[in-house]
Design an enzyme around this catalytic site. Structure first.
Site, PDB file in Angstrom:
ATOM      1  N   ASN A 438     -28.529   5.687 -10.716  1.00 33.13           N
ATOM      2  CA  ASN A 438     -28.116   7.062 -10.435  1.00 33.13           C
ATOM      3  C   ASN A 438     -27.731   7.204  -8.968  1.00 33.13           C
ATOM      4  O   ASN A 438     -28.586   7.084  -8.080  1.00 33.13           O
ATOM      5  CB  ASN A 438     -29.242   8.048 -10.758  1.00 33.13           C
ATOM      6  CG  ASN A 438     -28.916   9.459 -10.294  1.00 33.13           C
ATOM      7  OD1 ASN A 438     -28.197  10.183 -10.953  1.00 33.13           O
ATOM      8  ND2 ASN A 438     -29.438   9.856  -9.128  1.00 33.13           N
ATOM      9  N   GLU A 439     -26.439   7.398  -8.704  1.00 36.18           N
ATOM     10  CA  GLU A 439     -25.892   7.782  -7.391  1.00 36.18           C
ATOM     11  C   GLU A 439     -26.079   6.751  -6.287  1.00 36.18           C
ATOM     12  O   GLU A 439     -25.926   7.077  -5.112  1.00 36.18           O
ATOM     13  CB  GLU A 439     -26.447   9.150  -6.953  1.00 36.18           C
ATOM     14  CG  GLU A 439     -26.009  10.274  -7.878  1.00 36.18           C
ATOM     15  CD  GLU A 439     -26.415  11.661  -7.393  1.00 36.18           C
ATOM     16  OE1 GLU A 439     -27.121  11.758  -6.375  1.00 36.18           O
ATOM     17  OE2 GLU A 439     -26.026  12.635  -8.051  1.00 36.18           O
ATOM     18  N   ASP A 440     -26.360   5.495  -6.631  1.00 41.22           N
ATOM     19  CA  ASP A 440     -26.464   4.481  -5.582  1.00 41.22           C
ATOM     20  C   ASP A 440     -25.095   4.130  -5.014  1.00 41.22           C
ATOM     21  O   ASP A 440     -24.965   3.862  -3.801  1.00 41.22           O
ATOM     22  CB  ASP A 440     -27.168   3.238  -6.119  1.00 41.22           C
ATOM     23  CG  ASP A 440     -28.628   3.509  -6.432  1.00 41.22           C
ATOM     24  OD1 ASP A 440     -29.098   4.629  -6.158  1.00 41.22           O
ATOM     25  OD2 ASP A 440     -29.301   2.604  -6.959  1.00 41.22           O
TER      26      ASP A 440
END
Length: 853
Positions: A438-440
């Site tokens: 998630n959102e890395d």
């Protein structure tokens, strides 16, 4: 079977600084009774040694305990039946840095809460009583040690050292909840004496393109510690959804184990569909292993026959790729939400609690849930229920909002974690997609550390060098390899958001995107969602303050005004951002009840605008624009202020049989995701566009009837017309534009199948601050019901009413709410209320009626 669950009789104590483990174990004082599964903070809280972690004022007293180490101890006897063969200690989940001792001898050191461990221990037994000790080190302290060794890395939310710790990342604190850095055996601990174990049961299903033939492969793998000359009897059965037997076979394997392969063809199979699109029949595979007449091990899987593809091709009239799911040859708009763990303390989660929350998702016409990467790989109960209910699952691996290390030691731990997760979950028909994180990619892009999907993966930097995005190794190599090896038929997606073409993971014409320009900087208006839409919107949201009973629970006292709520809002500048949207769209609120109502109305309006705009762009035929919209977030982990659609519903609430409290946005989402929906949006100069949507099985009639009506704020009808509408399965159809003589008129659109109302929508001037509504003179008429707790209510108005919110007792459940009602209409709803409280009504007109500042 030869298993002993070590669940009761445990003791817990906090480590004493400066003392050895032996000294702590020898001290008879300070031990608390415990059960397993549990965590240390849960035990201490129940014993009255710590304040309630679900109350915001408790946090300052809890934070120092996050640095503490804890000891679990159990003295137990081993039954004679378990001493007859090989013995293992199975730890299904240790959170997180644990050392396991049996009778003073070390069995293992662990560092990953997501992994299960099977530890040989037969040679560690002694006569008489055994002593099992689990020593848990502080996760934050161990994380800081790793950070000092390998370097500080960037994160959004929580302590930066968390990226080195394979623990649920939201435990370090997130923008929706406080930290709770506990430790303990959060899943069962079992003494396992089975001489043979089923290590894998792989049952891939392949469905022919014409959906007429399903080919089921049965591939069990057994691991045994008996002599090869011993015979294992292996029985396989396949049952149809109605329980009838489709296939049965008996075979044998040597005592050391082995593998079997069988192929079963199912002609004209019963197809599994997402909810709202068909039924969810589940086939059943049963595997049992016997030795000398004794049942040694067994395993059962439930399977759904379905064909699921992620469609990615270049869209007509566009230079970008599509991103939508096709199930059983039907394109599906995946409207839904993001799922986070429903508790701060994971051991408090119950099947009943999860079931009620998932039923709420179904009640809101949701089709997909995204299991967010900052939480956990959810329980078997969660995925079993999604299979039963038809909820598709977009599954993140457990990484969120950080620059994770790409070092080999870390990647090795991640590979085992992922392998166990994939093997456990791959048979579920609800599982639609694996996503790496998630959102890395987003945080790397924001720091100019990511040059795009075709750039080289950097090696890890030294402590003295600037940080790199070497964590790409996890998402583009480690996890890719694990899913390819163990679940090759299901798509793997490196991250969420992510795109195959652009360095910007939120590129609107590629992959999935998280739309946070509404709420975060630059604080775009939610009315702009249509022009922000991407190919698949996997996150977007708006905060809403929960009801007074919930905020009271979160504070530990009854609040007297909005200012005291700040401690419940963990989002960066959360109260100020929420106030920004209130100021731009609504009259000011003067007290806590109207403030709560206003925030819930803003949340509902924002999410409705978003889903309406995104679903509109689903399109039809080859012109698919947006494949889905997942609201951030469905549920909450504590009674705070967040983006959740449902208020915190605890395991205790579920055990007491209480209903889930819905925010106003629940009802707005349900209307926008209904099988039939009609939408409108303002263009300019009094013009508005109209469209209609369908989701589900083939409509009975292609030709429907659209009726448009327009009213002024006094309730006088100014315009009316009807026209035929052609609408096909799983499409969005544009219905043109309409011009009104006055841009301040209120427009109602109704979609009929013959005389049956399929969908209804009301278009209001924007922002709502311009409306200046007066008292609509709401009339409520109650009608008798056979159920004394159930009341039927008819709602009528003299003048247009926007966002009528009906409330009753604390546990009242309304069939519909947040109602837009126009003169001449009769809206019928029901309310189930054990307290039979009077019905109260507030609406947008109530805010306009408040005294001016």
């Amino acid at each position: 079977m030869r298993e002993l669950y070590l669940s009761s009789g445990w003791e817990l104590r906090q480590r004493t600084k400066g003392r050895s483990l032996e000294e702590d174990l020898a001290d008879a004082e300070g031990w608390l009774a415990a059960e397993v599964p549990s965590t240390a903070h849960e035990v201490l809280w129940r014993a009255g040694k710590l304040p309630n972690p679900y109350e915001s004022p408790s946090l300052p007293r809890l934070v120092p305990t996050f640095e503490q180490d804890f000891i679990y101890r159990l003295r137990f006897a081993v039954p004679d039946a378990l001493r007859q063969g090989p013995l293992r200690l199975r730890c299904d989940g240790l959170d997180t840095f644990a050392t396991v001792f049996l009778n003073g001898q070390k069995l293992a050191e662990t560092d990953n809460m997501f992994c299960a461990y099977s530890l040989p221990c037969g040679d560690k037994l002694r006569d008489g009583e055994q002593e099992l000790v689990l020593l848990f080190d502080s996760a934050v302290r161990r994380g800081k040690e790793l950070e000092a060794r390998y370097g500080v890395r960037a994160v959004w939310n929580g302590d930066a050292s968390r990226v080195y710790v394979r623990k649920a990342q939201y435990h370090f604190g997130w923008d929706f909840g406080p930290p709770l850095l506990s430790a303990g055996p959060w899943r069962p601990v079992v003494l396992d004496g089975r001489p043979v174990r089923i290590t894998e049961l792989h049952c891939p299903l392949e469905l022919s393109e014409d959906l007429s033939l399903a080919t089921l492969t049965l591939h069990p793998t057994l691991s045994g510690e008996l002599p090869d000359v011993e015979l294992l009897v292996v029985k396989l059965r396949v049952l149809a959804p109605d329980g009838s037997e489709l296939y049965a076979d008996i075979d044998s394997l040597p005592g050391c184990g082995g593998q079997l392969w069988r192929t079963v063809e199912i002609k004209d199979p019963q197809l599994w569909w997402p909810v709202g699109h068909g039924a969810q029949p589940l086939y059943r595979v049963e595997l049992t292993v016997h030795h000398r007449g004794e049942l040694i091990d067994e395993k059962t899987l439930r399977l759904g026959v379905r064909r699921l593809e992620l469609q990615q091709d270049f869209v007509q009239n566009s230079d970008g790729e599509s991103f939508y799911f096709v199930v059983n040859n039907q394109p599906i708009f995946c409207g839904g939400a993001n799922w986070i763990p429903p508790e701060l303390s994971l051991t408090r989660i119950s099947r009943t609690q999860v079931a009620k929350l998932l039923h709420e998702a179904v009640a809101a016409h949701m089709t997909m849930l995204r299991v967010w990467g900052g939480g956990i790989y959810e329980s078997d109960d969660f995925y079993d229920l999604c299979d039963e209910l038809g909820l598709l699952v977009f599954q993140d691996f457990a990484f969120a909002c950080g620059l994770y290390p790409g070092h080999s030691f870390f990647a090795s731990s991640v590979a085992e974690e992922a392998r166990q997760a994939v093997l456990r979950l791959r048979h579920h028909p609800s599982l639609a997609l694996w996503a790496g994180n998630n959102e890395d990619y987003s945080i790397a892009h924001s720091r100019n550390l990511y040059e795009g999907p075709r750039s080289d993966i950097p090696s890890p930097a030294s402590v003295e060098e600037p940080v790199r995005f070497d964590g790409r190794k996890l998402y583009e190599e480690t996890l890719q390899e694990v899913t390819a090896a163990h679940d090759p038929s299901r798509r793997y997606w490196p991250g969420s958001p992510y795109g195959r073409q652009s360095a910007d993971p939120n590129d609107r014409i590629d992959g999935d995107c998280h739309l946070w320009s509404v709420w975060h900087t630059p604080l775009r208006d939610y009315q702009d969602y249509g022009e922000l839409c991407g190919r698949f919107v996997s996150e977007f949201g708006m905060q809403g303050v929960p009801s007074l009973p919930t905020v009271t629970r979160g504070l530990g006292f009854v609040p007297d005004g909005p200012s005291v709520l700040a401690g419940l809002n963990k989002g960066t500048d959360g109260p100020a951002r929420l106030q920004h949207y209130l100021d731009r769209n609504l009259p000011p609120s003067r007290d806590l009840p109207t403030y709560i109502y206003s925030t819930q109305l803003i949340q509902a309006e924002s999410l409705a605008h978003g889903i309406r705009a995104f679903r509109r762009q689903f399109g039809h035929g080859e012109q698919r624009g947006c494949g889905g919209a997942l609201v951030w977030q469905l549920d909450d982990c504590w009674p705070g202020i967040s983006w959740s659609v449902l208020e915190h519903f605890s395991g205790a609430d579920a055990a007491a049989g209480q209903p889930v409290r819905r925010k106003a946005s629940f009802y707005a989402i349900r209307r926008e995701l209904a099988p039939y929906a009609v939408g409108m949006t303002w263009k300019s100069d009094g013009r508005f566009a109209i469209w209609a949507c369908h989701s589900g099985p083939e409509p009975k009639h292609d030709t429907l009837r659209l009726r448009l009506s327009a009213f002024d704020t006094a309730g006088t009808k100014q315009f009316s017309e009807e026209r035929p509408v052609c609408l096909h399965r799983n499409t969005t159809q544009e219905l043109g534009e309409q011009t009104l003589p006055d841009p301040q008129l209120i427009v109602r659109a109704e979609l009929f199948e013959e005389d049956r109302l399929l969908a209804r929508a009301v278009l209001w001037p924007q922002p709502l601050l311009k409306l200046l509504l007066t008292d609509p003179e709401v009339l409520l008429e109650e009608q008798a019901s056979d159920d004394p707790q159930l009341r039927s209510i008819q709602v009528q108005v003299t003048r247009p009413a926007k966002a009528l919110w009906l409330s009753a007792g604390e546990h009242a459940v309304f069939s519909d709410n947040l109602l837009d009602v126009l003169p001449g209409e009769v809206v019928e709803i029901t309310v189930k209320d054990p307290e039979l409280s009077p019905i109260r009504v507030v609406g947008l007109h109530s805010l306009f009626a408040l005294p001016a500042r």
